[in-house]
Scaffold this motif. Structure first.
Motif, mmCIF file in Angstrom:
data_model
loop_
_atom_site.group_PDB
_atom_site.id
_atom_site.type_symbol
_atom_site.label_atom_id
_atom_site.label_comp_id
_atom_site.label_asym_id
_atom_site.label_seq_id
_atom_site.Cartn_x
_atom_site.Cartn_y
_atom_site.Cartn_z
ATOM 1 N N ASP A 1 26.106 35.952 17.313
ATOM 2 C CA ASP A 1 26.980 36.376 16.225
ATOM 3 C C ASP A 1 26.692 35.489 15.019
ATOM 4 O O ASP A 1 25.991 34.475 15.121
ATOM 5 N N TYR A 2 27.251 35.871 13.884
ATOM 6 C CA TYR A 2 27.137 35.027 12.699
ATOM 7 C C TYR A 2 28.482 34.365 12.422
ATOM 8 O O TYR A 2 29.517 35.028 12.350
ATOM 9 N N VAL A 3 28.462 33.050 12.298
ATOM 10 C CA VAL A 3 29.651 32.262 12.002
ATOM 11 C C VAL A 3 29.372 31.474 10.723
ATOM 12 O O VAL A 3 28.451 30.642 10.689
ATOM 13 N N ASP A 4 30.148 31.755 9.690
ATOM 14 C CA ASP A 4 29.958 31.105 8.390
ATOM 15 C C ASP A 4 28.526 31.264 7.885
ATOM 16 O O ASP A 4 27.925 30.335 7.334
ATOM 17 N N GLY A 5 27.970 32.460 8.110
ATOM 18 C CA GLY A 5 26.633 32.753 7.619
ATOM 19 C C GLY A 5 25.511 32.192 8.452
ATOM 20 O O GLY A 5 24.344 32.314 8.072
ATOM 21 N N PRO B 1 23.619 31.925 12.432
ATOM 22 C CA PRO B 1 23.611 32.540 13.769
ATOM 23 C C PRO B 1 24.082 31.559 14.827
ATOM 24 O O PRO B 1 23.672 30.395 14.848
ATOM 25 N N ALA B 2 24.963 32.024 15.694
ATOM 26 C CA ALA B 2 25.507 31.182 16.765
ATOM 27 C C ALA B 2 25.444 31.951 18.080
ATOM 28 O O ALA B 2 25.613 33.177 18.110
ATOM 29 N N VAL B 3 25.226 31.236 19.160
ATOM 30 C CA VAL B 3 25.109 31.850 20.476
ATOM 31 C C VAL B 3 26.455 32.397 20.924
ATOM 32 O O VAL B 3 27.477 31.696 20.867
ATOM 33 N N HIS B 4 26.463 33.647 21.334
ATOM 34 C CA HIS B 4 27.669 34.263 21.889
ATOM 35 C C HIS B 4 27.598 34.349 23.413
ATOM 36 O O HIS B 4 28.589 34.135 24.102
ATOM 37 N N ASP C 1 27.051 27.849 24.010
ATOM 38 C CA ASP C 1 27.989 28.834 23.469
ATOM 39 C C ASP C 1 28.579 28.349 22.150
ATOM 40 O O ASP C 1 29.116 27.241 22.049
ATOM 41 N N GLY C 2 28.430 29.182 21.121
ATOM 42 C CA GLY C 2 28.958 28.839 19.803
ATOM 43 C C GLY C 2 28.061 27.915 18.998
ATOM 44 O O GLY C 2 28.395 27.571 17.863
ATOM 45 N N ASP D 1 18.656 27.150 17.556
ATOM 46 C CA ASP D 1 17.496 26.411 17.060
ATOM 47 C C ASP D 1 17.581 24.932 17.399
ATOM 48 O O ASP D 1 16.555 24.273 17.614
ATOM 49 N N ASP D 2 18.797 24.384 17.427
ATOM 50 C CA ASP D 2 18.962 22.962 17.700
ATOM 51 C C ASP D 2 18.527 22.603 19.116
ATOM 52 O O ASP D 2 18.298 21.415 19.407
ATOM 53 N N TYR D 3 18.406 23.584 19.985
ATOM 54 C CA TYR D 3 18.113 23.309 21.393
ATOM 55 C C TYR D 3 16.680 23.663 21.785
ATOM 56 O O TYR D 3 16.095 22.991 22.636
#
Length: 632
Positions: A286-290, A292-295, A313-314, A318-320
């Motif tokens: 999903d997109y959170v504050d513009g 992409p975040a894992v749902h 989750d959330g 990319d950070d991982y």
């Protein structure tokens, strides 16, 4: 806009032709307005709105209020009546008055007389609230019977459902045992006829033994009928039929909602099952504050990348899993820009996994194409093995090209020489030419042996084990015709190696040193190089080579000056040194010695690469050739 006293609850009627029953509850103030006269804030002090059409609905929305809405319409199943903001429906002004009383009482805007029993419209409206809360078809059938029993106490109710060629009774009032109700064929009887035509039917009960005189049958969608039966000789009046139609409409709407919910739930379950069971790692985002975040991630993702769903989750994926290299970060940023625009993306990427860096085909599918900040799915198909197979195939093709070159050139030359001397001996009868032909054939044999070594082994190794470099070197030395050369083993080092192939590596390097390292019987360096250089390295002409005996040393390579901690082993001779074209030393077939194959050092390098070692050639301390094999 007409405005009355506002001491009590205020009801606003939005319609061009405003007509409302005067039988409103005491203390209620009525207002009327043209829908296009309603401006922002006009509903601020209104407790209830009545609309007659779509224009009135738009007026409520434009007014910016959140008041309850009653739709006063002829069609209780039309678009206005079923709009999301409508709380209740009335089909006559008399019904509207009762509905207003019920809605205001429900919301606490009016204190109704507790001694007065609720009207049938109020009971029906209360029943619609009950229907709105049911979650299954079976529950809807039971709720329809319960509402009918409250709205039509003197009558009894039955719900039938079409099943193939029959309409079967499903639920009935408590006074009507369901087992006493018979199914009817589709197209016959009141229920069967209504199931086909979709039109309500009122008729006298054809069963003379039945205690009920009149049957009212109404369609509920395409596969359900609602029947009311009465023993009143007067049958059903207009109010009965109107209220029964409203009930049937509410039941149909409820069934449609439940079936839609069930279809959506079933579709969601199928998609979730597909998402969970797809063999490739998959991510729902999903997109959170513009951003992409894992749902959600599937089991394959957890297994491949080594992160539990709760961890990512959330979070930004990319950070991982994106490598730390700047190029990888720039690539991920460019991908995110495309995803934010709603693009469909398919690209080969490299990602960090539980087993290190691996290559994937990344396919990202937004739920809504070309929509900004749309949720979607990302699927990672591992192509690492495929890429390795492709690299192996390219290597094999290159090897075939090498073989073709050697066969077409190196083997052709000695073959031509042998043929020439054999023909000369045959023509002249002088057998003195045959030893020269034999020498050419021996040269061909050496080439064939080296070619077979490359063809059979290539860059593959068998099982590895801790092995002594000193022991392997001594075994290899014993297998090579070393003449007067001497082997000196300086200490020992243990490496993880395939012993047989490592001995072969030593044999080829030793053979190169012994055959081409001294001036006793050689004038060229190795299978693939010439002696001497223009930069002052020893040259056989100026006497820089060992004139009598050759010494070959083997030992542990010292760590590099760059401090990388990598060690290994070396083979160094005190012979004639390296040629000018050092960078071509390990190339297959590269030689300036007409008696050399140009394959020995190439074989050694491939064996080293198969172990994960790095092979290099340097000038030794005494000016000879030094070969280092760095192990990780």
């Amino acid at each position: 806009m007409n405005t009355g006293s506002s001491e009590g609850p205020v009801v606003l009627v939005l319609a061009a032709d405003t007509r409302i029953s005067p039988d409103l509850p005491d203390g209620v103030t009525a207002r009327s307005a043209e829908p296009n006269e309603v401006d922002e804030g006009a509903l601020a002090d209104v407790d209830l709105a009545i609309v007659r059409d779509a224009v009135g609905l738009a007026g409520v929305r434009d007014g910016g209020g959140s008041v309850p809405v009653i739709a006063l319409v002829d069609d209780p199943a039309g678009d206005v009546a079923t709009a999301a903001i409508v709380d209740a429906v009335a089909t006559t002004t008399a019904d509207a008055a009762a509905t207003v009383r019920w809605v205001l009482a429900r919301d606490g805007s009016i204190r109704d007389d507790p001694s007065r029993p609720p009207s049938r419209v109020e009971r029906l409206n209360a029943g619609t609230m009950r229907l709105a809360s049911v979650r299954s078809v079976e529950e809807t059938h039971r709720a329809a019977i319960a509402v009918a029993d409250e709205v039509f106490p003197p009558h009894h109710c039955l719900v039938g459902v079409r099943d193939g060629k029959w309409v079967e009774p499903i639920a009935a009032s408590a006074e009507v045992p369901i087992e006493d109700c018979n199914g009817v064929r589709v197209g016959s009887g009141a229920a069967g006829t209504v199931a086909v035509t979709g039109e309500p039917v009122v008729e006298s009960n054809p069963n003379a033994e039945s205690p009920y005189d009149t049957v009212l049958t109404l369609p509920v969608g395409d596969d359900t009928v609602l029947q009311l039966v009465t023993d009143d000789p007067d049958g059903f009046n207009e109010s009965d039929r109107r209220l029964a139609g409203l009930l049937a409409s509410h039941v149909e709407e409820t069934l449609d909602r439940i079936r839609t919910d069930e279809a959506l739930r079933s579709e969601r379950d199928r998609l979730l099952a597909l998402f969970s069971n797809v063999p490739d790692p998959a991510v729902a985002y999903d997109y959170v504050d513009g951003e992409p975040a894992v749902h959600r991630v599937n089991d394959a993702f957890e297994e491949t990348f080594g992160y539990d769903a709760e961890v990512v989750d959330g979070e930004s994926l990319d950070d991982y899993i994106v490598p730390v290299e700047e190029a990888a970060a720039e690539e991920a940023a460019e991908l995110n820009e495309r995803l934010q625009r709603g693009d469909n993306v398919r690209r080969e990427v490299t990602r960090k996994t539980a087993d290190g860096l691996r290559h994937f085909i990344l396919h990202v599918i937004p739920i809504h194409l070309n929509a900004e900040n749309a949720s979607g799915y990302a699927i990672y198909t591992d192509v690492t093995d495929r890429r390795e197979r492709e690299a192996t195939l390219r290597e094999q093709n290159e090897r075939l090209d090498e073989f073709a070159s050697i066969v077409s050139h190196d083997l052709r030359n000695p073959l031509g020489i042998a043929q020439g001397y054999v023909e000369l001996a045959s023509d002249t009868g002088d057998t003195a030419h045959l030893p020269k032909a034999s020498g050419a054939l021996e040269r061909m044999g050496e080439l064939v042996d080296d070619l077979l070594s490359l063809a059979r082994e290539g860059r593959a190794v068998g099982e590895t084990e801790p092995a002594s470099v000193a022991a392997l070197a001594r075994d290899a030395w014993a297998s090579v015709d070393t003449g007067g050369a001497e082997l000196v083993v300086e200490g020992d080092v243990t490496v993880d190696a395939d012993p047989a192939r490592t001995r072969e590596l030593f044999e080829n390097v030793f053979r190169n040193s012994v055959e081409h390292g001294s001036t006793g019987s050689r004038t060229e360096f190795g299978d693939s190089v010439e002696h001497g250089s223009a930069d002052g390295r020893p040259n056989p002409v100026d006497g820089g080579c060992a004139a009598e005996g050759l010494t070959v040393r083997v030992g542990e390579a010292s760590p590099r000056s760059d401090g990388d901690g990598v060690t290994g082993f070396f083979v160094e001779d005190d012979g004639c040194g390296l040629p000018e074209e050092t960078e071509r030393l390990f190339d297959t077939g590269f030689t300036t010695d007409e008696d050399g194959t140009g394959l020995g050092l190439a074989i050694s390098e491939r064996i080293a690469e198969a172990h994960g070692w790095e092979a290099s050639a340097l000038t030794g301390e005494s000016g000879g050739a030094r070969f280092e094999f760095r192990t990780p």
